[in-house]
Motif scaffolding. Structure first.
Motif, PDB file in Angstrom:
ATOM      1  N   GLY A   1      62.389 -25.173  -0.925  1.00 32.24           N
ATOM      2  CA  GLY A   1      62.167 -24.549  -2.214  1.00 32.24           C
ATOM      3  C   GLY A   1      62.726 -25.287  -3.404  1.00 32.24           C
ATOM      4  N   ALA A   2      63.321 -26.436  -3.191  1.00 36.94           N
ATOM      5  CA  ALA A   2      63.847 -27.204  -4.319  1.00 36.94           C
ATOM      6  C   ALA A   2      62.723 -27.668  -5.226  1.00 36.94           C
ATOM      7  CB  ALA A   2      64.668 -28.392  -3.824  1.00 36.94           C
ATOM      8  N   SER A   3      61.554 -27.944  -4.645  1.00 36.83           N
ATOM      9  CA  SER A   3      60.385 -28.344  -5.437  1.00 36.83           C
ATOM     10  C   SER A   3      59.135 -27.786  -4.777  1.00 36.83           C
ATOM     11  CB  SER A   3      60.302 -29.869  -5.543  1.00 36.83           C
ATOM     12  OG  SER A   3      60.131 -30.458  -4.262  1.00 36.83           O
ATOM     13  N   TRP A   4      58.129 -27.527  -5.617  1.00 36.59           N
ATOM     14  CA  TRP A   4      56.855 -26.992  -5.147  1.00 36.59           C
ATOM     15  C   TRP A   4      55.717 -27.788  -5.773  1.00 36.59           C
ATOM     16  CZ3 TRP A   4      56.464 -22.764  -1.776  1.00 36.59           C
ATOM     17  CH2 TRP A   4      57.660 -22.075  -1.525  1.00 36.59           C
ATOM     18  N   LYS A   5      54.661 -27.988  -4.989  1.00 34.34           N
ATOM     19  CA  LYS A   5      53.474 -28.634  -5.533  1.00 34.34           C
ATOM     20  C   LYS A   5      52.238 -28.051  -4.867  1.00 34.34           C
ATOM     21  CE  LYS A   5      53.561 -32.601  -2.369  1.00 34.34           C
ATOM     22  NZ  LYS A   5      53.585 -34.084  -2.289  1.00 34.34           N
ATOM     23  N   LYS A   6      51.100 -28.251  -5.504  1.00 35.68           N
ATOM     24  CA  LYS A   6      49.863 -27.693  -4.975  1.00 35.68           C
ATOM     25  C   LYS A   6      49.458 -28.421  -3.710  1.00 35.68           C
ATOM     26  CE  LYS A   6      45.178 -26.295  -6.224  1.00 35.68           C
ATOM     27  NZ  LYS A   6      44.161 -26.205  -7.298  1.00 35.68           N
ATOM     28  N   LEU A   7      49.031 -27.644  -2.714  1.00 34.79           N
ATOM     29  CA  LEU A   7      48.551 -28.228  -1.467  1.00 34.79           C
ATOM     30  C   LEU A   7      47.095 -28.639  -1.642  1.00 34.79           C
ATOM     31  CD1 LEU A   7      49.088 -28.832   1.551  1.00 34.79           C
ATOM     32  CD2 LEU A   7      48.185 -26.548   2.055  1.00 34.79           C
ATOM     33  N   GLU A   8      46.855 -29.918  -1.560  1.00 42.82           N
ATOM     34  CA  GLU A   8      45.504 -30.445  -1.728  1.00 42.82           C
ATOM     35  C   GLU A   8      44.814 -30.520  -0.368  1.00 42.82           C
ATOM     36  OE1 GLU A   8      44.264 -30.791  -4.581  1.00 42.82           O
ATOM     37  OE2 GLU A   8      46.051 -30.796  -5.854  1.00 42.82           O
ATOM     38  N   ILE A   9      43.841 -29.678  -0.160  1.00 40.62           N
ATOM     39  CA  ILE A   9      43.059 -29.706   1.070  1.00 40.62           C
ATOM     40  C   ILE A   9      41.591 -29.914   0.720  1.00 40.62           C
ATOM     41  CG2 ILE A   9      44.636 -28.332   2.464  1.00 40.62           C
ATOM     42  CD1 ILE A   9      43.025 -25.885   1.803  1.00 40.62           C
ATOM     43  N   LYS A  10      40.911 -30.690   1.523  1.00 41.15           N
ATOM     44  CA  LYS A  10      39.519 -31.023   1.251  1.00 41.15           C
ATOM     45  C   LYS A  10      38.592 -30.126   2.052  1.00 41.15           C
ATOM     46  CE  LYS A  10      36.327 -34.938   0.992  1.00 41.15           C
ATOM     47  NZ  LYS A  10      36.148 -36.388   1.256  1.00 41.15           N
ATOM     48  N   LEU A  11      37.744 -29.403   1.342  1.00 42.17           N
ATOM     49  CA  LEU A  11      36.785 -28.496   1.961  1.00 42.17           C
ATOM     50  C   LEU A  11      35.391 -29.090   1.943  1.00 42.17           C
ATOM     51  CD1 LEU A  11      37.926 -25.090   0.455  1.00 42.17           C
ATOM     52  CD2 LEU A  11      37.689 -25.544   2.883  1.00 42.17           C
ATOM     53  N   PRO A  12      34.600 -28.812   2.958  1.00 42.83           N
ATOM     54  CA  PRO A  12      33.199 -29.252   2.939  1.00 42.83           C
ATOM     55  C   PRO A  12      32.459 -28.622   1.754  1.00 42.83           C
ATOM     56  CG  PRO A  12      33.841 -28.604   5.148  1.00 42.83           C
ATOM     57  CD  PRO A  12      34.960 -28.198   4.244  1.00 42.83           C
ATOM     58  N   GLU A  13      31.480 -29.326   1.225  1.00 43.12           N
ATOM     59  CA  GLU A  13      30.747 -28.849   0.047  1.00 43.12           C
ATOM     60  C   GLU A  13      30.014 -27.539   0.299  1.00 43.12           C
ATOM     61  OE1 GLU A  13      28.173 -31.883  -1.355  1.00 43.12           O
ATOM     62  OE2 GLU A  13      29.804 -33.271  -1.901  1.00 43.12           O
ATOM     63  N   GLU A  14      29.718 -27.224   1.543  1.00 40.72           N
ATOM     64  CA  GLU A  14      28.992 -25.993   1.851  1.00 40.72           C
ATOM     65  C   GLU A  14      29.768 -24.736   1.470  1.00 40.72           C
ATOM     66  OE1 GLU A  14      29.073 -25.024   6.270  1.00 40.72           O
ATOM     67  OE2 GLU A  14      29.736 -27.130   6.286  1.00 40.72           O
ATOM     68  N   PHE A  15      31.073 -24.875   1.211  1.00 38.97           N
ATOM     69  CA  PHE A  15      31.885 -23.720   0.853  1.00 38.97           C
ATOM     70  C   PHE A  15      32.153 -23.631  -0.648  1.00 38.97           C
ATOM     71  CE2 PHE A  15      33.509 -24.791   5.232  1.00 38.97           C
ATOM     72  CZ  PHE A  15      32.764 -23.795   5.869  1.00 38.97           C
ATOM     73  N   ASN A  16      31.534 -24.492  -1.435  1.00 44.09           N
ATOM     74  CA  ASN A  16      31.787 -24.512  -2.873  1.00 44.09           C
ATOM     75  C   ASN A  16      31.354 -23.229  -3.567  1.00 44.09           C
ATOM     76  OD1 ASN A  16      32.833 -27.058  -2.627  1.00 44.09           O
ATOM     77  ND2 ASN A  16      31.022 -28.119  -3.413  1.00 44.09           N
ATOM     78  N   ASP A  17      30.375 -22.535  -3.029  1.00 45.62           N
ATOM     79  CA  ASP A  17      29.831 -21.346  -3.686  1.00 45.62           C
ATOM     80  C   ASP A  17      30.541 -20.059  -3.279  1.00 45.62           C
ATOM     81  OD1 ASP A  17      27.978 -22.927  -4.992  1.00 45.62           O
ATOM     82  OD2 ASP A  17      26.475 -22.716  -3.400  1.00 45.62           O
ATOM     83  N   TYR A  18      31.636 -20.171  -2.539  1.00 47.73           N
ATOM     84  CA  TYR A  18      32.384 -18.983  -2.116  1.00 47.73           C
ATOM     85  C   TYR A  18      33.736 -18.925  -2.820  1.00 47.73           C
ATOM     86  CZ  TYR A  18      29.027 -18.902   1.745  1.00 47.73           C
ATOM     87  OH  TYR A  18      27.883 -18.867   2.491  1.00 47.73           O
TER      88      TYR A  18
END
Length: 323
Positions: A245-262
């Motif tokens: 908890g000393a530092s926090w950052k956004k977790l970058e995960i790559k999703l397939p494009e088929e889920f962009n509309d959800y």
């Protein structure tokens, strides 16, 4: 001929004795190494019993409860507000010390959807005894499947958006959050190293992101994750720490494009040793209907995550649980 047969008999006996001694030696070495064989599979536990995983609850973007990890243990609330715990698919039942005010709405009875962790080795419930007020939180702990309970008051912890979990019989975590203006919430993270007897506050992500939590989880005392309700984008909004908890950052995960509309809501991650699953709930952007759950997996306690479509579940759409 009799002498020859006698010699062969003595040889067999000696071979049998040698084999017996060898088996005893191997069993002794396994015991010394702490190996435990369960259901035919070796389970090295470093000399202590393996910690059994717990049932985990999370919430979706609209605040409804979602069952994330079902281990055959559950909780229920009767009409009078008594909270009961069941283990091993109902074989064992126990009454908790909690009694809720059933005249209030479900979200305002002092409990949170994510405030339960139910394992045969450790049951933990975090709740607010004065719903609607920022009063100190209580944590109920049972180490014997509900036969006895310890009630610990956490003076510095306040709020009504609560999550709790344990990674071992001694190490656990808890988050508390409360609304802070329109579309915002402040969240605080606590940890215990003595099975829930005492808790200390560790760092939080409020300086980098402050929203309503939908899930939380730690793989060990250093690596933890907080999932947030999507707000301006479709998500998933996940922030993580690898330094307690000393530092926090956004977790970058790559999703397939088929889920962009959800719309994508991160639920509470599930860990079993170094292996982890991160469930992401998909909903229709037009009507909010649940589409299914996709999973990311980790083999290094959550330091890295990968996507595998084989784990996804789109067959069942009824993920919400109402008590």
């Amino acid at each position: 001929m009799r002498r020859f047969k006698s010699i062969l008999g003595m040889k067999k006996k000696r071979n049998g004795l040698t084999l017996f001694c060898f088996v005893v030696l191997v069993l002794g070495l396994l015991a010394a190494c702490g190996a435990n064989v369960t259901n035919g599979s070796p389970n090295v536990t470093n000399g202590s019993a393996a910690f059994k995983p717990g049932t985990i609850y999370s919430i979706n973007s609209s605040g409804r409860q979602v069952l994330v990890n079902d281990t055959g243990n559950a909780y229920s609330i009767d009409k009078k507000g008594h909270v009961s715990i069941s283990y091993r698919n109902g074989e064992v039942t126990a009454q908790s010390p909690m009694k809720l005010n059933m005249s209030r709405d479900a979200w305002d009875r002092g409990i949170s959807s994510g405030g339960f962790f139910i394992s045969e080795d450790k049951t933990a419930i975090v709740y607010n005894p004065e719903p609607g007020n920022l009063s100190p939180l209580h944590v109920l702990i049972s180490d014997d499947m509900g036969e006895t309970w310890n009630d610990t008051i956490i003076q510095g912890a306040k709020g009504d958006e609560l999550f709790i979990g344990f990674t071992s019989k001694t190490d656990g975590w808890m988050t508390s959050g409360a609304s802070h203006g329109v579309g915002k919430a402040l969240n605080y993270v606590f940890q215990t190293a003595d099975g829930g007897k005492t808790w200390k506050e560790v760092g939080n992500p409020n300086d980098v992101y402050s929203e309503h939590l939908t899930g939380a989880g730690f793989s060990n005392k250093d690596i933890g994750f907080l999932g947030f309700r999507y707000y301006r984008d479709a998500g998933p909004e996940i922030y993580w720490t690898k330094d307690q908890g000393a530092s926090w950052k956004k977790l970058e995960i790559k999703l397939p494009e088929e889920f962009n509309d959800y719309n994508k809501t991160p639920l509470s991650p599930i860990f079993n040793g170094k292996e982890g699953l991160y469930p992401i709930l998909l909903t229709n952007q037009e009507n909010g209907a649940t589409v299914g759950i996709i999973y990311f997996y980790s083999k290094d306690e959550g330091l890295t995550w990968d996507y595998d479509g084989k784990l996804d579940n789109f067959k069942t759409t009824n993920y919400e649980i109402e008590n």
